[in-house]
Design a protein around this motif. Structure first.
Motif, PDB file in Angstrom:
ATOM      1  N   PHE A   1       0.814  -1.208   0.000  1.00  0.00           N
ATOM      2  CA  PHE A   1       0.000   0.000   0.000  1.00  0.00           C
ATOM      3  C   PHE A   1       0.855   1.268   0.000  1.00  0.00           C
ATOM      4  O   PHE A   1       0.410   2.320  -0.457  1.00  0.00           O
ATOM      5  CB  PHE A   1      -0.933   0.015   1.213  1.00  0.00           C
ATOM      6  CG  PHE A   1      -2.093  -0.949   1.135  1.00  0.00           C
ATOM      7  CD1 PHE A   1      -2.293  -1.750   0.016  1.00  0.00           C
ATOM      8  CD2 PHE A   1      -2.982  -1.056   2.191  1.00  0.00           C
ATOM      9  CE1 PHE A   1      -3.358  -2.641  -0.058  1.00  0.00           C
ATOM     10  CE2 PHE A   1      -4.060  -1.940   2.144  1.00  0.00           C
ATOM     11  CZ  PHE A   1      -4.237  -2.741   1.011  1.00  0.00           C
ATOM     12  N   ALA A   2       2.080   1.159   0.509  1.00  0.00           N
ATOM     13  CA  ALA A   2       2.968   2.328   0.529  1.00  0.00           C
ATOM     14  C   ALA A   2       3.546   2.628  -0.852  1.00  0.00           C
ATOM     15  O   ALA A   2       4.016   3.744  -1.086  1.00  0.00           O
ATOM     16  CB  ALA A   2       4.109   2.096   1.521  1.00  0.00           C
TER      17      ALA A   2
ATOM     18  N   ALA B   1      -1.836   5.616  -7.420  1.00  0.00           N
ATOM     19  CA  ALA B   1      -3.212   5.998  -7.113  1.00  0.00           C
ATOM     20  C   ALA B   1      -4.191   5.231  -7.997  1.00  0.00           C
ATOM     21  O   ALA B   1      -3.974   5.080  -9.198  1.00  0.00           O
ATOM     22  CB  ALA B   1      -3.395   7.496  -7.310  1.00  0.00           C
TER      23      ALA B   1
ATOM     24  N   VAL C   1      -8.531   0.537   4.607  1.00  0.00           N
ATOM     25  CA  VAL C   1      -7.223   1.194   4.539  1.00  0.00           C
ATOM     26  C   VAL C   1      -6.903   1.584   3.098  1.00  0.00           C
ATOM     27  O   VAL C   1      -6.424   2.693   2.829  1.00  0.00           O
ATOM     28  CB  VAL C   1      -6.122   0.277   5.103  1.00  0.00           C
ATOM     29  CG1 VAL C   1      -4.747   0.893   4.886  1.00  0.00           C
ATOM     30  CG2 VAL C   1      -6.357   0.011   6.584  1.00  0.00           C
TER      31      VAL C   1
ATOM     32  N   GLU D   1      -8.846   4.645   1.977  1.00  0.00           N
ATOM     33  CA  GLU D   1      -8.303   5.864   2.584  1.00  0.00           C
ATOM     34  C   GLU D   1      -7.073   6.365   1.831  1.00  0.00           C
ATOM     35  O   GLU D   1      -6.801   7.568   1.805  1.00  0.00           O
ATOM     36  CB  GLU D   1      -7.933   5.603   4.040  1.00  0.00           C
ATOM     37  CG  GLU D   1      -9.124   5.437   4.968  1.00  0.00           C
ATOM     38  CD  GLU D   1      -8.704   5.053   6.375  1.00  0.00           C
ATOM     39  OE1 GLU D   1      -7.465   4.942   6.617  1.00  0.00           O
ATOM     40  OE2 GLU D   1      -9.586   4.872   7.241  1.00  0.00           O
ATOM     41  N   LYS D   2      -6.346   5.438   1.228  1.00  0.00           N
ATOM     42  CA  LYS D   2      -5.123   5.788   0.498  1.00  0.00           C
ATOM     43  C   LYS D   2      -5.370   6.013  -0.988  1.00  0.00           C
ATOM     44  O   LYS D   2      -4.424   6.174  -1.766  1.00  0.00           O
ATOM     45  CB  LYS D   2      -4.076   4.686   0.685  1.00  0.00           C
ATOM     46  CG  LYS D   2      -3.573   4.526   2.114  1.00  0.00           C
ATOM     47  CD  LYS D   2      -2.565   3.397   2.224  1.00  0.00           C
ATOM     48  CE  LYS D   2      -1.979   3.292   3.627  1.00  0.00           C
ATOM     49  NZ  LYS D   2      -1.143   4.484   3.957  1.00  0.00           N
TER      50      LYS D   2
END
Length: 302
Positions: free
Chosen positions: A92-93, A97, A118, A121-122
Motif C-alpha cells: 500500500f505504501a 493511485a 485502509v 483511505e489511500k
C-alpha cells in the motif's frame, strides 16, 4: 461474472507470494503477455520464477508494486497478508493511485474489510478474491474465484483474472469473497467425511469399491471429491493435494465467523476435530481425503 476466459488488455502486474498456488498463477499472467514483477519472502523462489517465466523480481512488496496497475497476492493467512500490505515496505505504501489490490489468500472476512478500508483511505482499491480448485486448478488455469469489493474495481480486474480462472464472480461487498470461500470449505468438509465413511463401509462389507464408485458416480451421489479422490482413498494414497494443515486453518476461519454470527456448524466442528486426529497421526501434509485413514486406524487396519 461467470463466463469463458476473456481477452484482457496487457498491463503491468505485480504478484506477491509464490507458493504452490501463487507460482503457477503468476506464470499464467506472464504467459498471457502481461509484464509481471514478483515478490516472495524467500527471494530464491522469486528468482526461480523469473528464470522460468521472465519478468522481474523485487526485494520488497513496495518495490514490486510501484509501476503496477493491478497487484495480486496469495499468501498464508491474515498476518501474512498484513505483512505484505501495511508498513513502510508494504504494497500500500508503493501502489500508484487508483491501482487495484487483488487478494487470493484464504483469510478472514474481517481482514478483507480492514484492508479494504485502509486501501480506500489511500486512494487505492481492494478486492478479496479467494480461490477454489487447489494446486491442480492453479497449474491448469481453471480456478474458481470468489470476489468481494466495489463493482468498478472488480470490472477492471476480472478480465485479467481469467488468465488462471474459469469462473470469476463478484459475490458482494468487501469480505463477501472470503465468506463465500468459507461456504465452499464447509461443503467440502462434510462431503469428504461422508465419502470416507461410505468407502470404508463398502470395503469392510467386501464390495468391489472401484466398481461401486463407478456405478454411483453416475447418479445422485456424484461429486468432484468422488471423481477425483475416490480411487486414491481406496488405495490409501494421500501424499498430494490440499493439505490437512491448510484445511484446519480454513475451518478455523469458518468456525470463528460462525461464532461471531451465532450460527451453529455442528458437522463442520466435528470434522475439524477429525482433521486434528489426522494431524496427530502425522498427516498434516496429507491431502484432505485422508479422513478415511482415521477410520482405518479406529478399526485397527490402517
Amino acid at each position: 461474472m461467470n463466463s469463458p476466459k476473456q481477452q484482457a488488455a496487457r498491463g503491468r502486474i505485480a504478484f506477491l507470494g509464490l507458493g504452490v498456488m501463487g507460482h503457477p498463477m503468476a506464470g499464467h499472467l506472464a504467459r498471457a503477455g502481461h509484464a509481471v514483477t514478483v515478490y516472495n519472502r524467500t527471494a530464491a523462489k522469486a528468482d526461480q520464477w523469473v528464470a522460468e517465466y521472465g519478468g522481474q523480481s523485487a526485494r520488497t512488496p513496495r518495490e514490486a508494486v510501484k509501476d503496477a496497475d493491478i497487484v495480486a497476492a496469495c499468501v498464508g493467512n491474515d498476518d501474512d497478508l498484513r505483512s505484505i500490505t501495511l508498513g513502510a515496505d508494504g504494497a500500500f505504501a508503493g501502489m500508484r493511485a487508483d491501482a487495484v489490490f487483488v487478494d487470493h489468500t484464504t483469510a478472514s472476512a474481517d481482514v478483507a474489510r480492514e484492508l479494504y478500508a485502509v486501501a480506500r483511505e489511500k486512494g487505492l482499491n481492494f478486492i478479496d478474491a479467494p480461490v477454489s480448485g487447489g494446486e491442480a486448478g492453479a497449474k491448469n488455469g481453471v480456478l474458481t474465484i470468489m470476489c468481494g469489493g466495489d463493482q468498478a474495481a472488480f470490472d477492471r480486474v476480472a478480465p485479467v483474472l481469467f488468465a488462471y480462472g474459469r469462473a470469476v464472480t463478484r459475490i458482494g461487498e468487501a469480505g463477501a469473497g472470503q465468506l463465500a470461500k468459507m461456504v465452499n470449505q464447509i461443503c467440502i468438509a462434510g462431503l469428504v467425511q461422508g465419502l470416507s465413511e461410505a468407502i470404508h463401509f463398502g470395503q469392510k462389507s467386501g464390495l468391489d469399491m472401484p466398481l461401486v464408485l463407478d456405478v454411483i458416480g453416475k447418479g445422485a451421489a456424484a461429486s468432484w471429491q468422488m471423481g477425483n479422490r475416490g480411487a486414491t482413498m481406496i488405495d490409501d494414497k494421500f501424499e498430494f493435494g490440499f493439505a490437512v494443515d491448510w484445511m484446519r486453518k480454513d475451518l478455523g476461519l469458518c468456525l470463528s465467523e460462525a461464532q461471531r454470527n451465532q450460527v451453529a456448524l455442528p458437522v463442520t466442528a466435528l470434522v475439524d476435530q477429525f482433521y486434528a486426529d489426522v494431524q496427530a497421526q502425522g498427516g498434516g501434509r496429507w491431502d484432505t481425503s485422508s479422513l478415511i485413514r482415521r477410520l482405518r486406524v479406529l478399526s485397527g487396519k490402517a
